[in-house]
Design an enzyme around this catalytic site. Sequence first.
Site, short mmCIF file in Angstrom:
data_model
loop_
_atom_site.label_atom_id
_atom_site.label_comp_id
_atom_site.label_asym_id
_atom_site.label_seq_id
_atom_site.Cartn_x
_atom_site.Cartn_y
_atom_site.Cartn_z
CD GLU A 1 -2.77 1.48 12.52
OE1 GLU A 1 -3.92 1.91 12.64
OE2 GLU A 1 -2.40 0.74 11.57
CG HIS B 1 -1.11 -3.81 15.18
ND1 HIS B 1 -0.67 -2.63 14.63
CD2 HIS B 1 -0.97 -4.76 14.23
CE1 HIS B 1 -0.30 -2.86 13.38
NE2 HIS B 1 -0.47 -4.14 13.11
CB SER C 1 1.08 -8.83 8.00
OG SER C 1 0.24 -7.88 7.40
CB SER C 2 -2.74 -6.46 11.70
OG SER C 2 -4.11 -6.24 11.92
CG HIS D 1 4.13 -6.80 10.86
ND1 HIS D 1 2.97 -6.30 11.40
CD2 HIS D 1 5.10 -6.57 11.78
CE1 HIS D 1 3.22 -5.80 12.60
NE2 HIS D 1 4.51 -5.95 12.85
CB CYS E 1 -0.92 0.01 1.23
SG CYS E 1 -0.03 0.24 2.79
CB CYS F 1 0.63 5.17 7.26
SG CYS F 1 -0.78 5.23 6.15
CB CYS G 1 -6.09 2.33 5.35
SG CYS G 1 -5.23 2.55 3.80
CG HIS H 1 2.99 -0.42 12.21
ND1 HIS H 1 4.07 -1.27 12.11
CD2 HIS H 1 2.00 -1.02 11.53
CE1 HIS H 1 3.73 -2.34 11.41
NE2 HIS H 1 2.48 -2.21 11.04
#
Length: 644
Positions: A124, A122, A222-223, A39, A11, A94, A194, A72
């Site tokens: 983030e 997490h 990776s979430s 991740h 992304c 981001c 997002c 994050h």
Amino acid sequence: MIRVAKTAGFCFGVNRAVETVYKLLDEDKTVCTLGPIIHNPQLVEELGRKGVRIIDAPEDAKAGETVVIRSHGVPPEVIEKLKVLGVDYKDATCPYVQKIHRLVSDGEREGRRVMLAGDAKHPEVEGILGCCKTPYRTFKTREELENLFKNESELAEMPLLFCEQTTFNVEEWEKCLDFVKKVCTNASVFDTICKATTNRQREARELARESDLMLVIGGRHSSNTAKLKEVCEPYAQTYLIETAAELAALPVKGKMNIGITAGASTPASIIKEVLVTMTDKIETNELNFEEMLEESLKSLNTDEKVHGVVVSISPTEVYVDVGRKQAGYIPANELSNDPNAKPEDLVKIGDEMDLLIMKTNDQEGTIMLSKKRIDAIKGWEDIAAAMDAEEILTGKVTEVVKGGVIVLYNGIRVFIPASQAVANRGDDLEALKGQDVQFRIIEVNRQRRRAVGSIRSVLREQRKAAQAKFWESVEEGQEFTGTVKSLTNFGAFVDLGGVDGMIHISELSWNRIKHPSEVVSVGDTVQVYVKSLDRENGKISLGYKKKEDNPWEILKNEYPVGTVCDATVVGMTTFGAFAKILPGIDGLIHISQIADRRIEKPQDVLKVGDVVKVKITDIDFDKKRVSLSIRALLEDQGEDASEE
């Protein structure tokens, strides 16, 4: 048939973070990242081989290292720690995450409790919660949210702020939102998932519905990759893999409809490797698999791009070595969208850059290349993402055109309408030319290659922030240096730095004036002090007159009773004449004190404009009255004459 999701792979935010690291490495910097940059263990290992270290805290950074903050984001205290330690750092947070940080901080200032949908462990989410100075709550499902309200019934009546982790499950958020609407009486709700996540999950769901088998490629930590697997599982047999090596253990052979998607932190090279490896695992007589594979790879190929090194610069062209037998050159107008830019100002010998092949001439042995078009491709991606994230960008005003100005950002010409270019109507657009400005993207039309921005929205936001900061600290009596913004019949408005205050006309001068323009002009810098505050209505009354200039103080110190001075007649009444002693102070010469004889009216002896000698016979400072006499002087003169 194999179909690859269009949204598969990096992304915007992840790509920017990874590119930040590679750019620093290209600059021969020693780099470390605060936690894994993404991740994806394969990419992290590759960066490790290039010397990129992973650290857990700012104090782990070594002298000379540049720390990269991953997409994050981190809590504000981490940034402060880096500054205190004097560590060089690059913030690759981001823009979507930065937006949540702002929302949370603003919500708390408004007295709202933060309710965040996401995994509290997490990174983030840890960064977002680091912006909270008051109690907060997190939840991962509607069920967890309902339990929070059962255990804390007071939440339903409290002012709340709801937002989500950028990679939160879209369907689960909709379930939570349904509950919030039914239960909460005072909640502000922000959709902070997002847009790339939303599109990726939607496309994965649609692809899974039409597939026999789904492959989700990405890191297991990776979430957003894990959530893609969750989204696909109800519709097709779904497997999460990190690399092509894991395909050997999967029942891929014989499947006719295979869908492939990938997490936001999955490099394109791994997606390609998976696709190529599958050629040996699929048997089909109905399709030419090589053609099918090529079709799938189209969006990932970069055959028209080359990497070049600048070897020579002229006023009209830049010559580059692209590793081919042909000589590469970039015409000046293909270097940048800035019509005023000169090649020697944009590049130097030895610079490396990605370029787009425009035309190959085998007879002459040349390749015409473009840098501005590569910049534009990336620029349009950045522009679109910046609009979705409401990110503040910085660009240079290159032209003033009909109806507005042109700002150049990463090779993209952004049009700023006049109504969005300045803070106030009537401000000079020409003053912006050549200036670096901050702006937001408010409209993007890829087909027409048109982007529209707003400088005013950023100025207003900055002004709002300045106002909030101002009201937190302002007190009566506080002095400010301000700029006169406008004049009215009743006073002057002064910009104190984001907040306007007013000097009433009576406060501009100790003398009587008919209009503020007699004392100040628009644009003047003035020293003022706060006389009074109306916090409820946001009004500020300012003082401008200096105590030492008060004519009554001058009168007290320099003109005691008995003083003889010149006075100018300024007005007449039936009972006497008014005469100005000092600017701002008129005294009364009673009709009985005008002459040493009886007169019918003051006009028999005096007229307006006459300058006469007077004696101050009385001063009433409380009532601001001064009594004057001409007669007393005449009598004094008579006594002196008789004594002789």
